[in-house]
Scaffold this motif. Structure first.
Motif, PDB file in Angstrom:
ATOM      1  N   LEU A  85     -12.967  10.948  -1.209  1.00  0.00           N
ATOM      2  CA  LEU A  85     -11.532  10.770  -1.401  1.00  0.00           C
ATOM      3  C   LEU A  85     -11.129  10.857  -2.871  1.00  0.00           C
ATOM      4  CD1 LEU A  85     -10.918   7.801   1.086  1.00  0.00           C
ATOM      5  CD2 LEU A  85     -10.553  10.248   1.484  1.00  0.00           C
ATOM      6  N   LEU A  86     -12.116  10.807  -3.768  1.00  0.00           N
ATOM      7  CA  LEU A  86     -11.817  10.931  -5.200  1.00  0.00           C
ATOM      8  C   LEU A  86     -11.382  12.360  -5.514  1.00  0.00           C
ATOM      9  CD1 LEU A  86     -14.839   8.907  -6.607  1.00  0.00           C
ATOM     10  CD2 LEU A  86     -12.432   8.218  -6.684  1.00  0.00           C
ATOM     11  N   PRO A  87     -10.568  12.539  -6.522  1.00  0.00           N
ATOM     12  CA  PRO A  87     -10.086  13.885  -6.865  1.00  0.00           C
ATOM     13  C   PRO A  87     -11.242  14.842  -7.154  1.00  0.00           C
ATOM     14  CG  PRO A  87      -8.827  12.208  -8.050  1.00  0.00           C
ATOM     15  CD  PRO A  87      -9.960  11.502  -7.380  1.00  0.00           C
ATOM     16  N   GLY A  88     -11.229  15.995  -6.480  1.00  0.00           N
ATOM     17  CA  GLY A  88     -12.235  17.028  -6.719  1.00  0.00           C
ATOM     18  C   GLY A  88     -13.579  16.783  -6.074  1.00  0.00           C
ATOM     19  N   LEU A 133     -15.127  12.507 -13.448  1.00  0.00           N
ATOM     20  CA  LEU A 133     -13.795  12.919 -13.052  1.00  0.00           C
ATOM     21  C   LEU A 133     -12.933  13.142 -14.291  1.00  0.00           C
ATOM     22  CD1 LEU A 133     -13.225  10.347 -10.154  1.00  0.00           C
ATOM     23  CD2 LEU A 133     -14.371  12.562 -10.059  1.00  0.00           C
ATOM     24  N   ASP A 134     -11.730  13.556 -14.068  1.00  0.00           N
ATOM     25  CA  ASP A 134     -10.801  13.768 -15.170  1.00  0.00           C
ATOM     26  C   ASP A 134     -10.338  12.412 -15.705  1.00  0.00           C
ATOM     27  OD1 ASP A 134      -9.075  14.849 -16.998  1.00  0.00           O
ATOM     28  OD2 ASP A 134      -7.491  15.287 -15.532  1.00  0.00           O
ATOM     29  N   GLY A 135     -10.827  12.038 -16.863  1.00  0.00           N
ATOM     30  CA  GLY A 135     -10.405  10.793 -17.498  1.00  0.00           C
ATOM     31  C   GLY A 135     -11.286   9.601 -17.212  1.00  0.00           C
ATOM     32  N   CYS A 136     -12.320   9.736 -16.407  1.00  0.00           N
ATOM     33  CA  CYS A 136     -13.189   8.585 -16.122  1.00  0.00           C
ATOM     34  C   CYS A 136     -14.499   9.058 -15.506  1.00  0.00           C
ATOM     35  CB  CYS A 136     -12.494   7.590 -15.187  1.00  0.00           C
ATOM     36  SG  CYS A 136     -12.339   8.192 -13.496  1.00  0.00           S
ATOM     37  N   TYR A 173     -19.679  -0.074  -7.193  1.00  0.00           N
ATOM     38  CA  TYR A 173     -18.799   1.020  -7.578  1.00  0.00           C
ATOM     39  C   TYR A 173     -18.255   0.678  -8.962  1.00  0.00           C
ATOM     40  CZ  TYR A 173     -18.877   2.328  -2.617  1.00  0.00           C
ATOM     41  OH  TYR A 173     -19.269   2.691  -1.349  1.00  0.00           O
ATOM     42  N   SER A 174     -18.546   1.528  -9.940  1.00  0.00           N
ATOM     43  CA  SER A 174     -18.115   1.263 -11.313  1.00  0.00           C
ATOM     44  C   SER A 174     -17.269   2.417 -11.811  1.00  0.00           C
ATOM     45  CB  SER A 174     -19.318   1.086 -12.239  1.00  0.00           C
ATOM     46  OG  SER A 174     -20.120  -0.010 -11.825  1.00  0.00           O
ATOM     47  N   VAL A 175     -16.131   2.074 -12.411  1.00  0.00           N
ATOM     48  CA  VAL A 175     -15.250   3.059 -13.026  1.00  0.00           C
ATOM     49  C   VAL A 175     -15.261   2.812 -14.527  1.00  0.00           C
ATOM     50  CG1 VAL A 175     -12.920   3.993 -13.134  1.00  0.00           C
ATOM     51  CG2 VAL A 175     -13.810   3.128 -10.954  1.00  0.00           C
ATOM     52  N   VAL A 176     -15.642   3.834 -15.299  1.00  0.00           N
ATOM     53  CA  VAL A 176     -15.690   3.728 -16.760  1.00  0.00           C
ATOM     54  C   VAL A 176     -14.665   4.698 -17.328  1.00  0.00           C
ATOM     55  CG1 VAL A 176     -17.124   3.898 -18.813  1.00  0.00           C
ATOM     56  CG2 VAL A 176     -18.145   3.175 -16.639  1.00  0.00           C
ATOM     57  N   GLN A 177     -13.745   4.173 -18.153  1.00  0.00           N
ATOM     58  CA  GLN A 177     -12.697   5.011 -18.728  1.00  0.00           C
ATOM     59  C   GLN A 177     -12.317   4.475 -20.102  1.00  0.00           C
ATOM     60  OE1 GLN A 177      -9.583   3.905 -15.707  1.00  0.00           O
ATOM     61  NE2 GLN A 177      -8.390   3.433 -17.566  1.00  0.00           N
ATOM     62  N   ALA A 178     -11.510   5.234 -20.791  1.00  0.00           N
ATOM     63  CA  ALA A 178     -11.018   4.791 -22.098  1.00  0.00           C
ATOM     64  C   ALA A 178     -10.073   3.604 -21.914  1.00  0.00           C
ATOM     65  CB  ALA A 178     -10.299   5.936 -22.802  1.00  0.00           C
ATOM     66  N   LEU A 179     -10.117   2.670 -22.862  1.00  0.00           N
ATOM     67  CA  LEU A 179      -9.254   1.493 -22.794  1.00  0.00           C
ATOM     68  C   LEU A 179      -7.814   1.877 -23.129  1.00  0.00           C
ATOM     69  CD1 LEU A 179      -9.118  -1.628 -22.469  1.00  0.00           C
ATOM     70  CD2 LEU A 179      -9.459  -1.767 -24.958  1.00  0.00           C
ATOM     71  N   PRO A 180      -6.842   1.511 -22.275  1.00  0.00           N
ATOM     72  CA  PRO A 180      -5.433   1.794 -22.604  1.00  0.00           C
ATOM     73  C   PRO A 180      -5.039   1.160 -23.933  1.00  0.00           C
ATOM     74  CG  PRO A 180      -5.666   1.085 -20.307  1.00  0.00           C
ATOM     75  CD  PRO A 180      -6.995   0.865 -20.965  1.00  0.00           C
ATOM     76  N   HIS A 227      -3.241   0.892 -15.004  1.00  0.00           N
ATOM     77  CA  HIS A 227      -3.649   2.000 -15.873  1.00  0.00           C
ATOM     78  C   HIS A 227      -5.029   2.522 -15.508  1.00  0.00           C
ATOM     79  CE1 HIS A 227      -0.252   1.164 -18.631  1.00  0.00           C
ATOM     80  NE2 HIS A 227      -0.487  -0.106 -18.296  1.00  0.00           N
ATOM     81  N   LEU A 228      -5.501   2.167 -14.312  1.00  0.00           N
ATOM     82  CA  LEU A 228      -6.817   2.619 -13.870  1.00  0.00           C
ATOM     83  C   LEU A 228      -6.780   4.121 -13.563  1.00  0.00           C
ATOM     84  CD1 LEU A 228      -9.600   1.352 -13.302  1.00  0.00           C
ATOM     85  CD2 LEU A 228      -8.941   1.196 -10.903  1.00  0.00           C
ATOM     86  N   ALA A 229      -7.834   4.821 -13.939  1.00  0.00           N
ATOM     87  CA  ALA A 229      -7.871   6.275 -13.779  1.00  0.00           C
ATOM     88  C   ALA A 229      -8.019   6.701 -12.321  1.00  0.00           C
ATOM     89  CB  ALA A 229      -9.013   6.863 -14.613  1.00  0.00           C
TER      90      ALA A 229
END
Length: 464
Positions: free
Chosen positions: A61-64, A82-85, A98-105, A120-122
Motif C-alpha cells: 500500500l506504500l507509494p510505488g 521511498l520519496d522522502g523517507c 515497522y520503522s519510518v526514517v525521514q528528515a526532521l520537520p 508531517h509524517l512522510a
C-alpha cells in the motif's frame, strides 16, 4: 552490507546446508544510516495470526510498492526507500517492527514546545494505523544536532521540547577509562571534569495523546550516520524489549491466587496422607486434579516466563551498550528503568520457580501415595497368596483322599470280577474255591491299581 554471493567451492568440501544462512545472520538486520536531524517513527506489533503475506499486502500500500514480491519478506528484514523517507520492516519470533526514517520537520528543532510530528509524517497516518497486529510499542525518536557544552541551557531546551515535565537523561558513549574514542566530545558539567561522551538521550517514558512515546537524542555536529543509526537501534530496542519483558508481570498477577490455593491444597493433602485420615482413592483423586491444574498453568505460562527472562537479558545488554553517564539534575535512563524493571522481573522469575517447585512437590506427594498404595497392594497380595496356598493344600489332601477311595473302589470291582470268574470256572467243573482265590488276589489287585494310578500321575506331571 550483506554479501549474498555464493562462495566458490574450489578449495573446500561441500557446504553444510545451513552454512550460508548461519554465516549471514550477522548481517540479517543491519542498523540504518541516519542523517541528522531526523525523525524515526517506530511501531512494534504482536503478529500472532499475522502471516508474511498479510504484512506484504500492507507494505504494497506504500507509494510505488504495489509490485512488491512476497519473497522479499522471507529473510525477516526489508528496507524500502521511498520519496522522502525509508521504511524498514522486521519480523521477530513474537513481534514485527515497522520503522519510518525521514528528515526532521523544521518546526520540530530545539526551541519548540511539544511539536506536532504525525501530521508531517512522510507516510500516510492511515497506513500506520492499519498495520496488521496489536501495538506493543510506539516511539517517536527525534535526533538532532546541538553543541553539548552548556549543560544547563541544553537541558532546559530538551525539557521544554518534551513538554516541561520531568525527564530522565543520559550522556551516552561514556568511557570508564575516560579515553577518547572517535567522534567523542568533552561535555562540561558544573563542578566536575569533562567526561567523554558522544550524545544525549532524553525521554519521559510516558505515552502521549497520540499513543506514542517520545525520545530526544542530541548529538554534536559531525556525528556520523552510522553512529546515529546505532544509537537509534539501541534506544528503540531497549524500549521494545522492556515492554515485552514486562508482559510476564500480568501473567504473574493472574497466577498468584491459583498458586496460593494450590499450595494450601497440597499442604492439606500431605497432612491427610501423613495421618491416614482419608482413603487412598480419595487422596489420589484430589492429587490428580491438583496435578492437572498445576500442569495446565505451567503449559500456559512457561513460554511467557522464559520469554520475559530472555527479553530482560537483552534490555540489560542494550543498557550496557549505551555506556551511560549521569547528567546533573536528572536520573539516568538505565537507573530509572532498573529501579522499576528489576523488581518486576524478579517477581516473574520467582513465580516461575514457585510454579516449578509446586509441580515437583505434587509429583513427590504422588510418589508417596503411590508407594503407600503399592505397599498395601503387596500386603493384600500376600494375604491372597496365603489363602490360595492353604486352598491348594486342602485340595491336595482332598485329592489324596479321593484317590485312595478310588483305588479301593476299583480294586473292589476287579476282585468282584475275579470272584465271578472263579465261580464260573467252578460251575464248569474245575476244582477251585472262588472265595479263596479272590481273597488271595486282593493284595495283588490293590498293588496293580495303585501302581497304575502313580504312572498316570507321572504322565500328567510331565505334560504340564
Amino acid at each position: 552490507m550483506q554479501d549474498t554471493a555464493t562462495p566458490t567451492q574450489a578449495f573446500l568440501p561441500p557446504d553444510d546446508a545451513l552454512r550460508i544462512s548461519v554465516h549471514n545472520e550477522v548481517h540479517a538486520r543491519p542498523s540504518a544510516r541516519i542523517r541528522l536531524p531526523a525523525l524515526v517513527v517506530d511501531v512494534a506489533v504482536l503478529h500472532e495470526g499475522v502471516t508474511r503475506d498479510m504484512a506484504c499486502a500492507h507494505l504494497r500500500l506504500l507509494p510505488g510498492q504495489s509490485e512488491l514480491a512476497a519473497d522479499s519478506l522471507q529473510d525477516n528484514f526489508l528496507r524500502l526507500r521511498l520519496d522522502g523517507c525509508t521504511v524498514k520492516w522486521e519480523r521477530h519470533s513474537e513481534f514485527s517492527r515497522y520503522s519510518v526514517v525521514q528528515a526532521l520537520p523544521g518546526h520540530a528543532m530545539l526551541g519548540a514546545v511539544e511539536p506536532e510530528l504525525m501530521q508531517h509524517l512522510a507516510v500516510s497516518t492511515q497506513w500506520l494505523q492499519q498495520i496488521p497486529g496489536r501495538t506493543v510499542s510506539a516511539v517517536q525518536l527525534v535526533m538532532l544536532n546541538a553543541p553539548l557544552d552548556d549543560t544547563q541551557a541544553l537541558m532546559a531546551q530538551a525539557v521544554t521540547w518534551l513538554g516541561g515535565k520531568t525527564v530522565v537523561a543520559s550522556l551516552m558513549g561514556s568511557n570508564a577509562l575516560n579515553v577518547a574514542e572517535p567522534g567523542s566530545v568533552r561535555v562540561g558539567l558544573p563542578g566536575q571534569g569533562q567526561p567523554l561522551g558522544h550524545s544525549w538521550a532524553v525521554t519521559q517514558f510516558r505515552l502521549q495523546k497520540d499513543g506514542f512515546e517520545r525520545m530526544l537524542v542530541i548529538a554534536p555536529e559531525g556525528t556520523s550516520q552510522t553512529r546515529a543509526g546505532r544509537i537509534a537501534s539501541r534506544l528503540l530496542e531497549l524500549e521494545i524489549y522492556r515492554l515485552l519483558a514486562l508482559r510476564g508481570l500480568p501473567a504473574v498477577k493472574a497466577l498468584a491466587p491459583m498458586l496460593s490455593q494450590a499450595e494450601n491444597e497440597l499442604s492439606v493433602i500431605t497432612a491427610r496422607l501423613e495421618s491416614k485420615s482419608a482413603s487412598d482413592q480419595e487422596l489420589l483423586d484430589t492429587l490428580v486434579s491438583l496435578a492437572a491444574t498445576v500442569e495446565r498453568a505451567t503449559a500456559e505460562n512457561i513460554y511467557r516466563f522464559s520469554a520475559s527472562q530472555a527479553y530482560y537479558t537483552i534490555v540489560n545488554q542494550r543498557l550496557a551498550e549505551l555506556r551511560e553517564k549521569a547528567i546533573p539534575g536528572t536520573q539516568m535512563i538505565g537507573e530509572f528503568l532498573q529501579h522499576r524493571l528489576s523488581p518486576a522481573m524478579a517477581t516473574v522469575a520467582s513465580t516461575a520457580r514457585r510454579l516449578a517447585s509446586l509441580s515437583e512437590r505434587v509429583a513427590r506427594a504422588s510418589d508417596l501415595l503411590r508407594t503407600r498404595v503399592n505397599i498395601a497392594t503387596e500386603d493384600q497380595n500376600q494375604v491372597l497368596l496365603g489363602k490360595l496356598t492353604r486352598g491348594q493344600e486342602m485340595q491336595l489332601q482332598l485329592q489324596s483322599t479321593v484317590e485312595g477311595l478310588s483305588i479301593a473302589a476299583i480294586s473292589y470291582y476287579v476282585i468282584s470280577l475275579l470272584l465271578y470268574g472263579g465261580k464260573a470256572l467252578k460251575a464248569a467243573g474245575l476244582p477251585i474255591n472262588p472265595e479263596m482265590a479272590a481273597g488271595a488276589m486282593v493284595p495283588v489287585v490293590l498293588w496293580v491299581v495303585w501302581r497304575t494310578t502313580q504312572k498316570i500321575h507321572a504322565k500328567l506331571v510331565v505334560k504340564h
